[in-house]
Design an enzyme around this catalytic site. Structure first.
Site, PDB file in Angstrom:
ATOM      1  N   GLY A  56      -8.229  -0.165  -9.538  1.00 52.71           N
ATOM      2  CA  GLY A  56      -8.106  -1.586  -9.223  1.00 52.71           C
ATOM      3  C   GLY A  56      -8.155  -2.403 -10.494  1.00 52.71           C
ATOM      4  O   GLY A  56      -8.645  -1.921 -11.515  1.00 52.71           O
ATOM      5  N   CYS A  84     -10.749   6.133 -11.394  1.00 51.63           N
ATOM      6  CA  CYS A  84     -10.737   4.941 -12.244  1.00 51.63           C
ATOM      7  C   CYS A  84     -11.727   3.885 -11.754  1.00 51.63           C
ATOM      8  O   CYS A  84     -12.923   4.052 -11.936  1.00 51.63           O
ATOM      9  CB  CYS A  84      -9.307   4.404 -12.386  1.00 51.63           C
ATOM     10  SG  CYS A  84      -9.145   3.262 -13.761  1.00 51.63           S
ATOM     11  N   TYR A  85     -11.264   2.813 -11.104  1.00 50.26           N
ATOM     12  CA  TYR A  85     -12.215   1.820 -10.579  1.00 50.26           C
ATOM     13  C   TYR A  85     -13.212   2.506  -9.645  1.00 50.26           C
ATOM     14  O   TYR A  85     -14.413   2.204  -9.664  1.00 50.26           O
ATOM     15  CB  TYR A  85     -11.456   0.714  -9.829  1.00 50.26           C
ATOM     16  CG  TYR A  85     -12.336  -0.378  -9.268  1.00 50.26           C
ATOM     17  CD1 TYR A  85     -12.674  -1.487 -10.025  1.00 50.26           C
ATOM     18  CD2 TYR A  85     -12.845  -0.275  -7.968  1.00 50.26           C
ATOM     19  CE1 TYR A  85     -13.497  -2.477  -9.512  1.00 50.26           C
ATOM     20  CE2 TYR A  85     -13.663  -1.260  -7.443  1.00 50.26           C
ATOM     21  CZ  TYR A  85     -13.984  -2.366  -8.215  1.00 50.26           C
ATOM     22  OH  TYR A  85     -14.797  -3.344  -7.701  1.00 50.26           O
ATOM     23  N   HIS A 170      -6.172   9.295 -14.121  1.00 49.38           N
ATOM     24  CA  HIS A 170      -5.373   9.190 -12.891  1.00 49.38           C
ATOM     25  C   HIS A 170      -4.694  10.524 -12.579  1.00 49.38           C
ATOM     26  O   HIS A 170      -3.612  10.797 -13.099  1.00 49.38           O
ATOM     27  CB  HIS A 170      -4.309   8.105 -13.058  1.00 49.38           C
ATOM     28  CG  HIS A 170      -4.885   6.719 -13.064  1.00 49.38           C
ATOM     29  ND1 HIS A 170      -5.120   6.027 -11.906  1.00 49.38           N
ATOM     30  CD2 HIS A 170      -5.322   5.940 -14.078  1.00 49.38           C
ATOM     31  CE1 HIS A 170      -5.656   4.854 -12.194  1.00 49.38           C
ATOM     32  NE2 HIS A 170      -5.788   4.775 -13.521  1.00 49.38           N
ATOM     33  N   GLU A 172      -3.077  11.291 -10.039  1.00 54.72           N
ATOM     34  CA  GLU A 172      -1.861  11.074  -9.245  1.00 54.72           C
ATOM     35  C   GLU A 172      -0.638  10.806 -10.105  1.00 54.72           C
ATOM     36  O   GLU A 172       0.494  10.889  -9.639  1.00 54.72           O
ATOM     37  CB  GLU A 172      -2.084   9.900  -8.263  1.00 54.72           C
ATOM     38  CG  GLU A 172      -2.153   8.498  -8.888  1.00 54.72           C
ATOM     39  CD  GLU A 172      -3.533   8.139  -9.464  1.00 54.72           C
ATOM     40  OE1 GLU A 172      -4.338   9.067  -9.669  1.00 54.72           O
ATOM     41  OE2 GLU A 172      -3.774   6.950  -9.732  1.00 54.72           O
ATOM     42  N   ASP A 228      16.677   3.596   7.882  1.00 54.47           N
ATOM     43  CA  ASP A 228      15.502   3.368   8.725  1.00 54.47           C
ATOM     44  C   ASP A 228      15.907   3.042  10.169  1.00 54.47           C
ATOM     45  O   ASP A 228      15.384   3.629  11.114  1.00 54.47           O
ATOM     46  CB  ASP A 228      14.623   2.234   8.163  1.00 54.47           C
ATOM     47  CG  ASP A 228      14.139   2.518   6.743  1.00 54.47           C
ATOM     48  OD1 ASP A 228      14.167   3.701   6.350  1.00 54.47           O
ATOM     49  OD2 ASP A 228      13.751   1.570   6.043  1.00 54.47           O
ATOM     50  N   LYS A 369       9.473   6.255   2.677  1.00 52.17           N
ATOM     51  CA  LYS A 369      10.941   6.385   2.691  1.00 52.17           C
ATOM     52  C   LYS A 369      11.404   7.840   2.547  1.00 52.17           C
ATOM     53  O   LYS A 369      12.291   8.295   3.266  1.00 52.17           O
ATOM     54  CB  LYS A 369      11.507   5.553   1.540  1.00 52.17           C
ATOM     55  CG  LYS A 369      13.001   5.355   1.590  1.00 52.17           C
ATOM     56  CD  LYS A 369      13.307   4.237   2.536  1.00 52.17           C
ATOM     57  CE  LYS A 369      14.735   3.787   2.477  1.00 52.17           C
ATOM     58  NZ  LYS A 369      14.921   2.591   3.307  1.00 52.17           N
TER      59      LYS A 369
END
Ligand code: XMP
Length: 513
Positions: A56, A84-85, A170, A172, A228, A369
């Site tokens: 964040g 992190c945060y 991180h 990710e 979609d 998506k």
């Protein structure tokens, strides 16, 4: 999403929250994003098997920065990973020491493992990770130990060896070496969630859900030619058969061949009731003389809703409206009120269900998506639709600068088709986010034979992007640009000059209006 085991990602406003949620899904674990304020309620659902506290922009040392309840951290109901945060918040709330400005680390940093716990299983002793922090944990809480350190001596991960694990880096982000293993360790070694989530396996469940929800009632679905809405129609068709009524409004502002593509896709899905509305004249008439971009958007939105209402009124007994809302649409719009500036009023027909007195059904509401594309592939949606570039609701009207006239529409449509064809032929279609042509009122003098003619200027806009929020122009081969330019001036009457847009977003938006 009933009883499926899942991990919750708590959103503290960081830029990587969606990325964390997507990585978990890639690793076969269903994930959902929650706001800190709704965490307790979400934990009550019973199927939560792990919690990730994300990054964040705030400092945990600031008053009013977001928190989770201390009770959750003191006796975690499920394993927790702080990133992190989240790492700093856990340290701060459990009695460790967080300091500001000890070492600011941004980008790639070398890290050494000093204590190997379950989170760092199968990770080499030294690795490069992605960091982005100003604050640092100077001392872990009493019951936690530092498990790795950066080359600057910063604590880059810590754990209690049981239920709480944290990383300053991180995992990710793709620049973090072995980041995927770190996340897999958390999900599988620590939370023990079986990696069984697969979007394509959800089709039967989605179909069954729709069937149970709508029973024998009629459903209306607006199809536009995008992936979609078409995937939604395929699911609905499987679920309710001839009780599905698809409406396709030809606004005259669509891409070349869109009507045919939609018809072909509907035929493949066995959709019996496809109502095509030819509203080209109506839109053109209402747009006559209108130059202001916002005014164009407003008129198109209004007219679309009117036409849709008129058409829906011809379907007696319809009770439901199916929409192709996907997960980021929901999470983004949930947050849109909190400070994001309005740059363009995107015409999405949010007000439709209320206006029509219909109940809303959104089978894709929990999917990203790429997951929709996977489901679409499994359902047999035509390849061309699955990989189509995003197309704005107001269509070519936002790619025509100034008044929308028949001539400019023809130029924009034909030139865009050439741009898309050449990009596809060059194998760049999937790498490029959007590829289209823009036309305005400026003219250029041309020479054809001995005659001097005034002709339109067409601007080619190609962009690379991940989510449309920021974008850059691709440095593609001049040969491709040359082919595009030559074909447009040769094949689209009235065009004399082709230019290439080379301004990223920001400062320029993707669409010109
Ligand atoms: P801009 O032009 O704002 O576009 O940089 C960002 C992304 O949003 C798309 N876009 C729209 N999509 N309705 C939509 O559904 C709209 O009115 C609209 N305007 C822009 C644009 O194509 C790009 O992908």
């Amino acid at each position: 999403m009933g009883g499926r085991p899942k991990v919750l990602v708590v959103d503290f406003g960081g830029q990587y929250t969606h990325l964390i949620a997507r990585r978990c899904r890639e690793l076969g674990v269903y994930s959902e994003i929650v706001e800190p304020g709704s965490l307790e309620e979400a934990l009550g659902s019973g199927s939560v098997r792990g919690l990730i506290l994300s990054g964040g922009p705030r400092s945990v040392l600031e008053q009013g920065s977001p928190r989770v309840s201390e009770r959750i951290l003191r006796s975690p109901p499920v394993p927790i990973l702080g990133i992190c945060y989240g790492h700093q918040l856990i340290a701060h709330m459990l009695g460790g020491r967080v300091v500001s400005g000890l070492a600011r680390e941004y980008g790639r940093v070398k890290v050494r493992v000093v204590e190997r716990d379950k989170l760092l299983k199968d990770i080499p002793s030294e690795l490069e990770v992605w960091m982005s922090h100003g604050d640092s944990v100077a001392e872990p809480p009493k019951n936690m130990k530092a498990t790795s350190l950066s080359e600057n001596g910063v604590i880059t991960s810590m754990s209690d060896g049981e239920k709480i694990y944290t990383t300053q880096f991180h995992p990710e982000v793709s620049h973090t070496q072995h980041g995927k293993t770190v996340l897999r360790n958390f999900l599988q070694e620590i939370c023990r969630i079986p990696p069984t989530w697969k979007p394509r396996n959800m089709i039967d469940e989605m179909v069954e859900n729709v069937r149970r929800t709508v029973g024998g009632e009629r459903v209306i679905c607006a199809v536009s030619g995008g992936v979609d809405s078409m995937t939604t129609a395929y699911i609905l068709s499987k679920a309710v058969g001839s009780n599905l009524y698809c409406i396709f409004v030809d606004t005259g502002l669509l891409r070349k061949g869109e009507g045919k593509r939609v018809e072909e896709a509907a035929r493949r899905a066995g959709i019996k009731n496809l109502i095509k509305v030819d509203a080209r004249e109506r839109f053109l008439t209402r747009l006559r003389g209108v130059k202001d971009p916002e005014e164009k958007r407003r008129i198109i939105g209004e007219e679309f809703i009117k036409i849709f209402e008129e058409t829906a009124a011809r379907i007696p007994g319809a009770r439901w409206l199916a929409q192709g809302t996907i997960y980021p649409d929901r999470v983004e719009s949930g947050r849109a009120g909190k400070g994001s500036a309005l740059i363009k009023s995107h015409h999405n027909v949010g007000a439709l269900p209320e206006r029509l007195g219909l109940k809303l059904i959104e089978p894709l509401r929990d999917l990203y998506k790429d997951e929709v594309r996977e489901v679409a592939e499994e359902l047999g949606v035509p390849e061309e639709i699955i990989w189509r570039h995003p197309f704005p609701g107001p269509g070519l009207a936002v790619r025509i600068i100034g008044e929308v006239t028949e001539e400019k529409l023809r130029i924009c449509r034909e030139a865009s088709a050439i741009v898309e064809e050449e990009i596809t032929k060059s194998g760049l279609q999937r790498e490029i986010w959007q590829a289209f042509a823009v036309v305005g009122d400026d003219k250029w003098v041309g020479v054809t034979g001995d005659a001097r003619t005034l002709g339109y200027i067409v601007t080619v806009r190609l962009v690379e992007s991940v989510d449309g929020m920021t974008a850059d122009w691709p440095r593609i081969s001049h040969h491709i640009l040359e082919r595009i330019s030559r074909r447009i001036t040769n094949e689209v009457p009235g065009v004399v000059m082709v230019t290439y847009a080379i301004t990223p977003k920001p400062p320029a938006t993707i669409e010109p209006c």
